[in-house]
Scaffold this motif. Structure first.
Motif, PDB file in Angstrom:
ATOM      1  N   SER A 124      63.896  26.244  50.027  1.00 51.93           N
ATOM      2  CA  SER A 124      65.117  25.764  49.411  1.00 51.93           C
ATOM      3  C   SER A 124      65.834  26.916  48.723  1.00 51.93           C
ATOM      4  O   SER A 124      65.237  27.952  48.430  1.00 51.93           O
ATOM      5  N   ARG A 125      67.107  26.701  48.424  1.00 57.18           N
ATOM      6  CA  ARG A 125      67.869  27.717  47.715  1.00 57.18           C
ATOM      7  C   ARG A 125      67.286  27.906  46.317  1.00 57.18           C
ATOM      8  O   ARG A 125      66.770  26.956  45.726  1.00 57.18           O
ATOM      9  N   PRO A 126      67.371  29.124  45.796  1.00 60.20           N
ATOM     10  CA  PRO A 126      66.847  29.365  44.438  1.00 60.20           C
ATOM     11  C   PRO A 126      67.540  28.487  43.392  1.00 60.20           C
ATOM     12  O   PRO A 126      68.744  28.263  43.463  1.00 60.20           O
ATOM     13  N   HIS A 127      66.761  27.972  42.470  1.00 59.17           N
ATOM     14  CA  HIS A 127      67.249  27.190  41.320  1.00 59.17           C
ATOM     15  C   HIS A 127      67.924  25.871  41.721  1.00 59.17           C
ATOM     16  O   HIS A 127      68.731  25.341  40.970  1.00 59.17           O
ATOM     17  N   VAL A 128      67.625  25.361  42.904  1.00 53.91           N
ATOM     18  CA  VAL A 128      68.173  24.082  43.347  1.00 53.91           C
ATOM     19  C   VAL A 128      66.980  23.173  43.630  1.00 53.91           C
ATOM     20  O   VAL A 128      66.347  23.259  44.678  1.00 53.91           O
ATOM     21  N   SER A 129      66.672  22.304  42.684  1.00 52.73           N
ATOM     22  CA  SER A 129      65.437  21.518  42.766  1.00 52.73           C
ATOM     23  C   SER A 129      65.495  20.405  43.800  1.00 52.73           C
ATOM     24  O   SER A 129      64.467  19.909  44.234  1.00 52.73           O
ATOM     25  N   ASN A 130      66.692  19.992  44.201  1.00 49.88           N
ATOM     26  CA  ASN A 130      66.796  18.871  45.132  1.00 49.88           C
ATOM     27  C   ASN A 130      67.456  19.296  46.446  1.00 49.88           C
ATOM     28  O   ASN A 130      68.332  18.633  46.959  1.00 49.88           O
ATOM     29  N   ASP A 131      67.010  20.439  46.972  1.00 48.91           N
ATOM     30  CA  ASP A 131      67.657  21.024  48.146  1.00 48.91           C
ATOM     31  C   ASP A 131      67.071  20.544  49.466  1.00 48.91           C
ATOM     32  O   ASP A 131      67.400  21.070  50.508  1.00 48.91           O
ATOM     33  N   ASN A 132      66.202  19.560  49.451  1.00 49.03           N
ATOM     34  CA  ASN A 132      65.635  19.050  50.691  1.00 49.03           C
ATOM     35  C   ASN A 132      65.974  17.559  50.786  1.00 49.03           C
ATOM     36  O   ASN A 132      65.251  16.718  50.264  1.00 49.03           O
ATOM     37  N   PRO A 133      67.088  17.207  51.447  1.00 49.73           N
ATOM     38  CA  PRO A 133      67.519  15.810  51.453  1.00 49.73           C
ATOM     39  C   PRO A 133      66.520  14.858  52.114  1.00 49.73           C
ATOM     40  O   PRO A 133      66.451  13.690  51.746  1.00 49.73           O
ATOM     41  N   TYR A 134      65.738  15.357  53.073  1.00 45.09           N
ATOM     42  CA  TYR A 134      64.767  14.495  53.749  1.00 45.09           C
ATOM     43  C   TYR A 134      63.664  14.076  52.782  1.00 45.09           C
ATOM     44  O   TYR A 134      63.293  12.906  52.710  1.00 45.09           O
ATOM     45  N   SER A 135      63.134  15.048  52.047  1.00 45.46           N
ATOM     46  CA  SER A 135      62.099  14.729  51.057  1.00 45.46           C
ATOM     47  C   SER A 135      62.665  13.874  49.937  1.00 45.46           C
ATOM     48  O   SER A 135      62.017  12.931  49.483  1.00 45.46           O
ATOM     49  N   GLU A 136      63.870  14.204  49.485  1.00 53.65           N
ATOM     50  CA  GLU A 136      64.479  13.429  48.401  1.00 53.65           C
ATOM     51  C   GLU A 136      64.671  11.976  48.827  1.00 53.65           C
ATOM     52  O   GLU A 136      64.439  11.057  48.042  1.00 53.65           O
ATOM     53  N   ALA A 137      65.081  11.749  50.069  1.00 54.42           N
ATOM     54  CA  ALA A 137      65.254  10.379  50.567  1.00 54.42           C
ATOM     55  C   ALA A 137      63.916   9.648  50.612  1.00 54.42           C
ATOM     56  O   ALA A 137      63.822   8.468  50.242  1.00 54.42           O
ATOM     57  N   LEU A 138      62.871  10.345  51.060  1.00 59.16           N
ATOM     58  CA  LEU A 138      61.537   9.731  51.092  1.00 59.16           C
ATOM     59  C   LEU A 138      61.091   9.350  49.685  1.00 59.16           C
ATOM     60  O   LEU A 138      60.609   8.230  49.452  1.00 59.16           O
ATOM     61  N   PHE A 139      61.262  10.259  48.722  1.00 63.82           N
ATOM     62  CA  PHE A 139      60.823   9.974  47.359  1.00 63.82           C
ATOM     63  C   PHE A 139      61.647   8.850  46.734  1.00 63.82           C
ATOM     64  O   PHE A 139      61.129   8.062  45.951  1.00 63.82           O
ATOM     65  N   ARG A 140      62.926   8.744  47.104  1.00 66.44           N
ATOM     66  CA  ARG A 140      63.730   7.644  46.593  1.00 66.44           C
ATOM     67  C   ARG A 140      63.215   6.321  47.171  1.00 66.44           C
ATOM     68  O   ARG A 140      63.094   5.327  46.456  1.00 66.44           O
ATOM     69  N   THR A 141      62.916   6.307  48.465  1.00 63.95           N
ATOM     70  CA  THR A 141      62.358   5.101  49.082  1.00 63.95           C
ATOM     71  C   THR A 141      61.057   4.717  48.390  1.00 63.95           C
ATOM     72  O   THR A 141      60.823   3.544  48.082  1.00 63.95           O
ATOM     73  N   LEU A 142      60.222   5.703  48.109  1.00 65.97           N
ATOM     74  CA  LEU A 142      58.940   5.468  47.448  1.00 65.97           C
ATOM     75  C   LEU A 142      59.148   4.864  46.059  1.00 65.97           C
ATOM     76  O   LEU A 142      58.565   3.830  45.731  1.00 65.97           O
ATOM     77  N   LYS A 143      60.009   5.474  45.262  1.00 67.61           N
ATOM     78  CA  LYS A 143      60.171   5.026  43.871  1.00 67.61           C
ATOM     79  C   LYS A 143      60.958   3.728  43.727  1.00 67.61           C
ATOM     80  O   LYS A 143      60.884   3.079  42.695  1.00 67.61           O
ATOM     81  N   TYR A 144      61.712   3.349  44.768  1.00 69.97           N
ATOM     82  CA  TYR A 144      62.476   2.109  44.688  1.00 69.97           C
ATOM     83  C   TYR A 144      61.824   0.962  45.456  1.00 69.97           C
ATOM     84  O   TYR A 144      62.403  -0.112  45.586  1.00 69.97           O
ATOM     85  N   ARG A 145      60.609   1.172  45.956  1.00 69.98           N
ATOM     86  CA  ARG A 145      59.872   0.079  46.575  1.00 69.98           C
ATOM     87  C   ARG A 145      59.606  -0.975  45.505  1.00 69.98           C
ATOM     88  O   ARG A 145      59.254  -0.642  44.370  1.00 69.98           O
ATOM     89  N   PRO A 146      59.749  -2.254  45.836  1.00 72.74           N
ATOM     90  CA  PRO A 146      59.462  -3.290  44.843  1.00 72.74           C
ATOM     91  C   PRO A 146      58.044  -3.204  44.289  1.00 72.74           C
ATOM     92  O   PRO A 146      57.801  -3.574  43.141  1.00 72.74           O
ATOM     93  N   SER A 147      57.120  -2.671  45.078  1.00 73.51           N
ATOM     94  CA  SER A 147      55.733  -2.587  44.620  1.00 73.51           C
ATOM     95  C   SER A 147      55.452  -1.340  43.772  1.00 73.51           C
ATOM     96  O   SER A 147      54.338  -1.193  43.263  1.00 73.51           O
ATOM     97  N   PHE A 148      56.447  -0.452  43.619  1.00 73.64           N
ATOM     98  CA  PHE A 148      56.207   0.734  42.798  1.00 73.64           C
ATOM     99  C   PHE A 148      55.976   0.289  41.355  1.00 73.64           C
ATOM    100  O   PHE A 148      56.747  -0.495  40.815  1.00 73.64           O
ATOM    101  N   PRO A 149      54.917   0.773  40.734  1.00 75.28           N
ATOM    102  CA  PRO A 149      54.566   0.291  39.386  1.00 75.28           C
ATOM    103  C   PRO A 149      55.653   0.584  38.349  1.00 75.28           C
ATOM    104  O   PRO A 149      56.233   1.666  38.334  1.00 75.28           O
ATOM    105  N   SER A 150      55.902  -0.400  37.512  1.00 74.15           N
ATOM    106  CA  SER A 150      56.867  -0.200  36.422  1.00 74.15           C
ATOM    107  C   SER A 150      56.222   0.540  35.256  1.00 74.15           C
ATOM    108  O   SER A 150      56.907   1.030  34.375  1.00 74.15           O
ATOM    109  N   ARG A 151      54.903   0.612  35.274  1.00 71.82           N
ATOM    110  CA  ARG A 151      54.156   1.339  34.252  1.00 71.82           C
ATOM    111  C   ARG A 151      53.475   2.537  34.895  1.00 71.82           C
ATOM    112  O   ARG A 151      53.279   2.570  36.109  1.00 71.82           O
TER     113      ARG A 151
END
Length: 183
Positions: A85-112
């Motif tokens: 990824s580009r230096p100092h750009v923490s979200n420079d991989n849209p494919y991974s970011e999309a996967l992590f968003r899907t993961l964290k917004y799953r209804p079964s993702f723990p609220s705690r």
């Protein structure tokens, strides 16, 4: 990072994602970020998937584990190209970011936070067991990552195109423009 049981503690989720198919061939949950763990995950995944020399490019963030000498040597030994990824750009991989968003917004993702690492591992395992074979991914024409990774998507999309064409012939009034291209 996945929240741990105590304030300021995290479990680190390492994921290998095939950009073409969005398939997750390898993942690991750990209590720390480590070049040795990244090294092991990459080597095991490449061996299990049977990836040949010179056929793979690994894109990674610029975290210490992914820019380490150990990982660099492993990739060179395995004949794997690399990009970062580009230096100092923490979200420079849209494919991974999309996967992590899907993961964290799953209804079964723990609220705690996760109670322990075993709970985090179990949840990620269930997520990947759903994501690869069942998730109809919008970026790959609503086929599953499994179907695309293993080449079944072509038959599925061809059959889907035939269904849409037949429906349009029977009821042309339902379409105001072109039929969606599924191929």
């Amino acid at each position: 990072k996945l929240l741990g049981p105590v304030k300021w503690t995290y479990f680190y989720l390492y994921v290998i994602l095939d950009v073409f198919s969005r398939y997750v061939p390898g993942w690991l949950v750990a209590t720390r970020e480590s070049a040795a763990l990244a090294d092991r995950l990459i080597a095991e995944t490449i061996a299990r998937e049977g990836v040949g020399r010179g056929t793979l490019t690994l894109h990674a963030d610029r975290g210490s584990s992914m820019t380490s000498g150990d990982v660099s040597r492993l990739l060179a030994t395995l004949g794997v190209g690399r990009s970062h990824s580009r230096p100092h750009v923490s979200n420079d991989n849209p494919y991974s970011e999309a996967l992590f968003r899907t993961l964290k917004y799953r209804p079964s993702f723990p609220s705690r936070p996760f109670a322990d690492i075993a709970a985090a591992i179990a949840w990620v395992e269930r997520f990947v067991d759903w994501y690869n074979p069942k998730h109809l991914h919008s970026a790959i024409n609503f086929v599953t990552p499994d179907d695309r990774h293993f080449g079944r998507h072509l038959n599925i999309l061809t059959a889907r195109s035939r269904v849409y064409a037949a429906a349009r012939r029977l009821h042309p009034e339902r379409w105001s423009g072109k039929t969606r291209s599924w191929e």
